[in-house]
Write a protein that holds these residues in place. Structure first.
Motif, PDB file in Angstrom:
ATOM      1  N   PHE A 120       3.625  -8.512 -11.070  1.00  0.00           N
ATOM      2  CA  PHE A 120       2.924  -7.232 -11.211  1.00  0.00           C
ATOM      3  C   PHE A 120       3.046  -6.469  -9.887  1.00  0.00           C
ATOM      4  N   TYR A 121       2.564  -5.228  -9.859  1.00  0.00           N
ATOM      5  CA  TYR A 121       2.535  -4.496  -8.580  1.00  0.00           C
ATOM      6  C   TYR A 121       1.453  -3.429  -8.627  1.00  0.00           C
ATOM      7  N   TYR A 122       0.965  -3.077  -7.429  1.00  0.00           N
ATOM      8  CA  TYR A 122       0.025  -1.973  -7.263  1.00  0.00           C
ATOM      9  C   TYR A 122       0.790  -0.759  -6.740  1.00  0.00           C
ATOM     10  N   GLU A 123       0.498   0.391  -7.320  1.00  0.00           N
ATOM     11  CA  GLU A 123       1.095   1.650  -6.866  1.00  0.00           C
ATOM     12  C   GLU A 123      -0.026   2.549  -6.345  1.00  0.00           C
ATOM     13  N   TYR A 124       0.207   3.199  -5.209  1.00  0.00           N
ATOM     14  CA  TYR A 124      -0.819   4.019  -4.570  1.00  0.00           C
ATOM     15  C   TYR A 124      -0.383   5.490  -4.551  1.00  0.00           C
ATOM     16  N   ASP A 140       7.223   7.853   0.115  1.00  0.00           N
ATOM     17  CA  ASP A 140       8.036   7.074  -0.817  1.00  0.00           C
ATOM     18  C   ASP A 140       7.708   5.582  -0.673  1.00  0.00           C
ATOM     19  N   ASN A 141       7.838   4.868  -1.773  1.00  0.00           N
ATOM     20  CA  ASN A 141       7.700   3.412  -1.774  1.00  0.00           C
ATOM     21  C   ASN A 141       6.305   2.956  -1.360  1.00  0.00           C
ATOM     22  N   VAL A 193       0.052  15.834   6.908  1.00  0.00           N
ATOM     23  CA  VAL A 193       1.309  15.207   6.488  1.00  0.00           C
ATOM     24  C   VAL A 193       1.338  13.777   7.023  1.00  0.00           C
ATOM     25  N   PHE A 194       1.824  12.842   6.207  1.00  0.00           N
ATOM     26  CA  PHE A 194       1.973  11.466   6.653  1.00  0.00           C
ATOM     27  C   PHE A 194       3.150  11.358   7.619  1.00  0.00           C
TER      28      PHE A 194
END
Length: 212
Positions: A120-124, A140-141, A193-194
């Motif tokens: 499984f995976y968590y997406e933020y 991204d990612n 902005v990140f």
């Protein structure tokens, strides 16, 4: 007479010391932990900071040694049914927190995705609140890569003393449990902005969760 009284005092002191030692041993055996000093992992030690719902799970993870992504007490949480193969979106949690210090609650969404296996995976998703309009600034990612035994990528949201996100990842090689070099990238917000730091090599490892 004085010798007898001196002996009684000495005996009483020994008893007190023994009771203290026994009490400490019982506390440790029952699962208690001694206070940690200084920095204990990837999360800034909150010793001199105010404990809030946004960082309490980070504090707990420091004391237990278990990984936490730093997000707790969601403002919205909903679970969803999976398909016949056990795949699909399993859960969505939304956290309203001011991450750019402008006095308005921004939004972090964490979605758990299942694919019918252990991977499984968590997406933020990170959105800034600009006068009621939510602007997506997610790099991204921004997701995890989870294996049955080892995670290849994890993210941790840190709120004290300033908001930033730590991502530790490694490349897959041969098998999920084949160790490779882990790298750390730190994301900070500047002018809404990140900005990502240059990846820093850490060590060859299987489970990147152990590096936080």
């Amino acid at each position: 007479m004085k010798k007898q009284e001196s002996g009684n005092v000495f005996f009483n002191i020994l008893l007190v010391i023994m009771f203290v030692i026994i009490g400490v041993l019982i506390y440790i055996l029952a699962g208690g932990t001694m206070p940690k000093i200084g920095r204990t992992g990837g999360v800034q030690s909150p010793t001199n900071d105010i404990i809030t719902p946004s960082n309490i799970e980070q504090i707990i993870s420091q004391n237990t040694g278990e990984f936490s992504d730093g997000l707790t007490n969601p403002d919205f949480l909903e679970e969803y049914p999976l398909d016949e193969f056990g795949a699909g979106i399993a859960e969505r949690a939304i956290f309203d927190v001011d991450i750019n210090e402008d006095g308005r609650p921004d939004r972090i969404t964490r979605t758990r995705n299942e694919n019918g296996t252990a991977h499984f995976y968590y997406e933020y998703k990170v959105e800034l609140n600009q006068n009621g309009n939510f602007i997506d600034i997610t790099p991204d990612n921004f997701r995890t890569v989870e294996g049955a035994e080892c995670a290849l990528q994890k993210l941790q949201f840190v709120f004290v003393p300033r908001f930033h996100v730590v991502k530790i990842s490694r490349d897959w090689s041969e098998t999920w449990t084949t160790p490779t070099m882990a790298r750390r990238t730190v994301y900070t917000i500047n002018n809404n902005v990140f900005n990502a730091s240059a990846p820093e090599n850490l060590k060859v490892i299987c489970n990147v969760a152990d590096m936080f």
